[in-house]
Design a protein around this motif. Sequence first.
Motif: not given
Length: 591
Positions: A26-28, A243-245, A284-285, A297-298
Amino acid sequence: MFRKSDSFLAPVKAETTPAGVYDLYPAFEIGEQIFDRIEALAERIAAHKCVVIDGYEGVLWDKFIGALTAALESLGRKVTCLPVSRALKPEAEIDSLIAPFMGDKDSIFGRMTDLLLIDFFDRAALKELEPDAAADITLLYGCGAALAGWEAPLIYVDLPKNELQFRMAAGSAFNLGTTRRLDGRESYKRCYFIDWPILDGWKGTLIPRIDWIVDEQRIDVWTFMSGEALREGLRRMSRSSFRVRPWFAPGVWGGTYLRDHIRGLNREAPNMAWSYELMALENGIMFRHDGILLEVSFSMLMSYAYRDVLGHCAEDFKEDFPIRFDFLDTVEGGNLSIQCHPRPEYIRSRFGKPYTQDETYYILRATPEAHVYLGFQQGVQKAPFAAALEESQRTGEAIDIERYVQCFPAHKHDLFLIPNGTIHASGAGNLVLEISSAPYIFTFKMYDWVRLDIDGRPRPINIEHGLNNVRFERNGRVVTDTLISRPSVMKTTDDYVQEHLPTHPDHFYDVHRFHLHAGRSLHIATENRCHVWMIVEGSSAEVETADGRRVRYNYLETFIIPAAASSYTVHNTSDGELILVKAFVKDTYQL
């Protein structure tokens, strides 16, 4: 071999999955460019006399700096590379420095450090690091490079913690301040209690100064973007849904549901016991532009915008995201260990954590024989239970554990409550969504079915810690009356039914469940609270936030709505009813 794992390396580009299909990456989406050529980075720094390149532990510096140097030299620049590791204190001195936080040698537990990154360095040696006057450009690089205080552009090279652990398992990466390979359990203990708190804190201080951020997890393609793009992406993420990865790992009791039903996982892996859906310390994000992915990293988001993310509880938790979501898969697998988690005063005094590991099990899937171990049988006393555990540990003989611990059938959508000190375990046949407070390694295994770990070694058993914390008063009817959540309807409309799934008074978080009818929508105000969601039945939903973003989330995906999002709408875009759960920190929480 630079990594050892059954999980695949994240691709440089990833396509969006179809509706209803779990997305591994998932990616922003951001509007700023993400680059995937090291030559493009070289072009952007070539005119500078010196550049500082800081980064996380585990970065393969020789590979990255070698590629960057070659790209600079192809532009006609004479390059000098200066490793900041020259200024590190000797390893023996660092070992002595961290010893108070490493706990007993044969224990998997340490104590949270209060050291800073500068403590690992010789300050005088840092001052002696100077640019090469004869070079066109000097690259000062390595973990802690910015400590040297150079007035120069700053590149930060980040590495996801899952990939760090895969590298450590392969022997290609090492803990902070050492160049020797440690036993896997010792290495992880050092990461959790020392390295990560130090390095995440240091990275957070650098965010305002970063000129370029690099994702180094792929050793032949490095994606990067500007510091301005990073900060804008973090700012926008802290006000929208994301979402975070996630990442996945096998275990001795692991099952097959996740492995066989989530597209893109390695079907050749023996099992997938865990999914780190939202374990803030380790996730991570991802950002995406034109299909190219970049992961940080988150902790970066929390360092940069924890007040926007957390809202009403921000000043208590600060950069420590308080809620954890993860999967425990025992479908066609085995039982977890019989275990408990520390009481609040114990985790604070022994391990230096400000709050404890209070859990719940939400049952997502259950075979007809699925069960959960929870609480003691009526009248169980400490002395005979301790004697049975110790005898089994000494002789290797199995225990009839149900003489001591209750066993309940598990059904889809049940919620079992596991506040600190509660004896418990997921049995075989479950896919569990573990909704919990953030700490996650403080599991005191008291009985583990007389088996070896997935690596063929005995699993760590913590009978003494467990007996110091387990609550024997949670037995008999007390368990059924207080540790199995009984839903009640809060609200019924033409669009949805909202239920309360009460947690235990010891839990600082609460759980609501929504049945969202086909074609209907649900509008919610955050009221300065962060909400964590998962679709637990149905295909997919689209979440529309006040900033105009509309993003689809699929079955089993965890998504976060920051407090600063203000309000949002969940649209059921599936053919049938959706069931979603929402977790959040209570208004009257206590740590």
